[in-house]
Write an enzyme that holds these catalytic residues in place. Sequence first.
Site, PDB file in Angstrom:
ATOM      1  N   ILE A 248      -5.306  -5.766  -3.303  1.00  0.00           N
ATOM      2  CA  ILE A 248      -4.620  -4.610  -3.655  1.00  0.00           C
ATOM      3  C   ILE A 248      -5.332  -3.890  -4.737  1.00  0.00           C
ATOM      4  CG2 ILE A 248      -3.251  -4.236  -5.517  1.00  0.00           C
ATOM      5  CD1 ILE A 248      -1.638  -6.895  -4.667  1.00  0.00           C
TER       6      ILE A 248
ATOM      7  N   ILE B 144       3.711  -7.421   5.213  1.00  0.00           N
ATOM      8  CA  ILE B 144       3.118  -8.637   5.779  1.00  0.00           C
ATOM      9  C   ILE B 144       3.167 -10.245   4.869  1.00  0.00           C
ATOM     10  CG2 ILE B 144       1.368  -8.313   4.281  1.00  0.00           C
ATOM     11  CD1 ILE B 144      -0.308  -9.328   7.733  1.00  0.00           C
TER      12      ILE B 144
ATOM     13  N   LYS C 185      -2.691 -14.670 -14.594  1.00  0.00           N
ATOM     14  CA  LYS C 185      -3.803 -14.839 -14.498  1.00  0.00           C
ATOM     15  C   LYS C 185      -4.823 -14.646 -14.783  1.00  0.00           C
ATOM     16  CE  LYS C 185      -6.341 -14.481  -9.907  1.00  0.00           C
ATOM     17  NZ  LYS C 185      -6.563 -13.858  -8.707  1.00  0.00           N
TER      18      LYS C 185
ATOM     19  N   ALA D 102       0.751  -0.900   0.265  1.00  0.00           N
ATOM     20  CA  ALA D 102       0.169   0.112  -0.038  1.00  0.00           C
ATOM     21  C   ALA D 102       0.824   1.462   0.056  1.00  0.00           C
ATOM     22  CB  ALA D 102      -0.795  -0.187   1.173  1.00  0.00           C
TER      23      ALA D 102
ATOM     24  N   THR E 228      -8.510  -9.161  -3.890  1.00  0.00           N
ATOM     25  CA  THR E 228      -9.241  -8.160  -4.011  1.00  0.00           C
ATOM     26  C   THR E 228      -8.796  -6.886  -3.308  1.00  0.00           C
ATOM     27  OG1 THR E 228     -11.252  -8.603  -2.534  1.00  0.00           O
ATOM     28  CG2 THR E 228     -12.228  -8.581  -4.457  1.00  0.00           C
TER      29      THR E 228
ATOM     30  N   SER F 269       9.913   1.079   8.045  1.00  0.00           N
ATOM     31  CA  SER F 269      10.550   0.238   9.177  1.00  0.00           C
ATOM     32  C   SER F 269      11.308  -1.374   8.664  1.00  0.00           C
ATOM     33  CB  SER F 269       9.514  -0.299  10.912  1.00  0.00           C
ATOM     34  OG  SER F 269      10.476  -1.434  11.448  1.00  0.00           O
TER      35      SER F 269
ATOM     36  N   PRO G 284     -13.586 -16.366 -14.598  1.00  0.00           N
ATOM     37  CA  PRO G 284     -12.657 -16.203 -15.071  1.00  0.00           C
ATOM     38  C   PRO G 284     -12.636 -14.372 -15.531  1.00  0.00           C
ATOM     39  CG  PRO G 284     -15.381 -16.412 -16.493  1.00  0.00           C
ATOM     40  CD  PRO G 284     -15.106 -16.619 -14.982  1.00  0.00           C
TER      41      PRO G 284
ATOM     42  N   LEU H 140      -4.532  -2.578   4.691  1.00  0.00           N
ATOM     43  CA  LEU H 140      -4.500  -3.510   5.763  1.00  0.00           C
ATOM     44  C   LEU H 140      -5.021  -2.753   6.630  1.00  0.00           C
ATOM     45  CD1 LEU H 140      -2.087  -5.843   5.289  1.00  0.00           C
ATOM     46  CD2 LEU H 140      -4.386  -6.140   4.551  1.00  0.00           C
TER      47      LEU H 140
END
Length: 507
Positions: A353, A50, A83, A20, A351, A44, A101, A340
């Site tokens: 990102i 994550i 993808k 983010a 979803t 940091s 799809p 987050l």
Amino acid sequence: MDATEDPRIRNVVIVGGGTAGWMAAAALVQHFRGAPLTITVVESSEIGTIGVGEATIPTIRRFYAQLGMSDAEVMQATQATCKLGIRFQDWTRPGSDFIHPFGLYGQDLRGIGFHNYWMRLREDGDQTPLAAFSLGASLAQAGRFTLPSRNPPSSLSVFDWALHLDASLFAQHLRKYAEAGGCLRIDAKVRKVELRADDGFIRGLVLEDGREIEGDLFIDCTGFRALLIGETLGSGYEDWGDWLPCDAAFAVQSENAPDTDPPAFTRVTARSAGWQWGIPLRHRAGNGLVFSSRHMTDDQALDELMPRLMGRPITEPRRIAFRPGRRRETWVRNCVSLGLSAGFLEPLESTSIALIENGIERLKQLFPDRHCAQPVIDEFNDQSAREMERVRDFIILHYKLNGRDEPFWRECRDRPIPDALARKVALWKARGQFVRYRWEMFHPASWLAIYDGFELWPDAVDPAVADLDPAALARSLGEMKTAVARTVAETPTHAQFLAALDRSLAA
Ligand code: FAD
């Protein structure tokens, strides 16, 4: 602020250097190129990120295209594969299998949705699956990939694609871009966030080493901790645990499956109290299990996950606890939250990102001055809330429609669902129509993919197709199916596509 002072924002401080934080930095550097605006990222390396978030939806390609990055460049930098959608296994019942799809199904005729024609033929006993009319689903199933046509001759050729990427490499790539554009970076822990006494706006940050960083606008990208928006400014959290029972995940990296081509889809397989993901990258695979800790112990979760990885594990499994939900106000005073810190929905439809991209776009559109006018804040918060609720409902649908027998899945079926979702499902069942609200991330074709995959079909077809001549209809749909199958047969495999990309990058 003195009334004679220039109210324009000169100093943006982004706290957090995960996906983010660096997406926000890169996008703002690009947006404000040439403007007298300083952008600083404080992150940091001791805390780290994550470290998950590898499956995307096609909007990511538009995000980096705006930065002037090509698909080939990003794919090379992030060890990405292509993808075409998401493959759901064992959700409808054990042994079931369907693809959601990024693309359309068949051709609408006379303004009537294609699925009505398809259902009309089904009434006569035709067994052709809906997926046979979707180029995206058919390519994914066949392990093939090519770039979509820029000018598709008909909706039969319409599909889109996204990336499976290494999230850390993506952040590094964006960081390079942002720093080259003048973004400053400070590697330090924030010890304290200081507020102005008069209006409660954030004045600055105090770092562990004693340095003080001042800013006009702060972007909270500190992940689940939500150091600014939550801990400091007290924006509460709306917990959606009653609708979405999973609250933990184990993530583990593995080698890719030996001697098999990388699939061009994200694999999500239902397990006894949750679901497992499998994401093929070029250099490794991402795996994980999302589960409900009320229905499954950690040991049971690992017993389900570890024998079913895409290849030999190369990291230790890492446990991540989460609360599905959203920040009640994602923007408070001079602080906007992204990623987050703004909320979390399990990655079933990849979803998170995309929500970051949209948050950044919204911030660009509503970029404030130093007063941060309340109507601007209210609009941002309203749009963010609506968008996230729509995604939440789409995800809940998968749980609601499951046809499995374990206690977890029975409970998911029996739980009440939000009213807006109940209305959508009821209309679909009664009349085969889609409700489309504002800020909806998923198009009708995606809803169709899930309804069809879970075998929830309308009670009746559109009255305008009810009396069509079945033989003529069968001919017309037969031609569509043949056209899709022909294109699939002429398309290279996903592995061949990636090899050709490597050759072109090496040349
Ligand atoms: P983080 O990556 O946690 O970054 C937080 C940053 O804040 C770090 O740089 C940290 O150092 C910094 N920080 C925190 N506190 C301080 C402090 N005191 N001082 C200084 N710096 C600080 N999304 C998808 O789109 N697709 C997926 O497939 C997907 N899979 C997921 C699977 C799981 C199990 C989970 C939990 C999430 C998944 N996501 C996925 C979501 C995705 O990982 C996140 O949306 C994305 O990584 C953004 O995270 P972030 O940058 O908000 O937070």
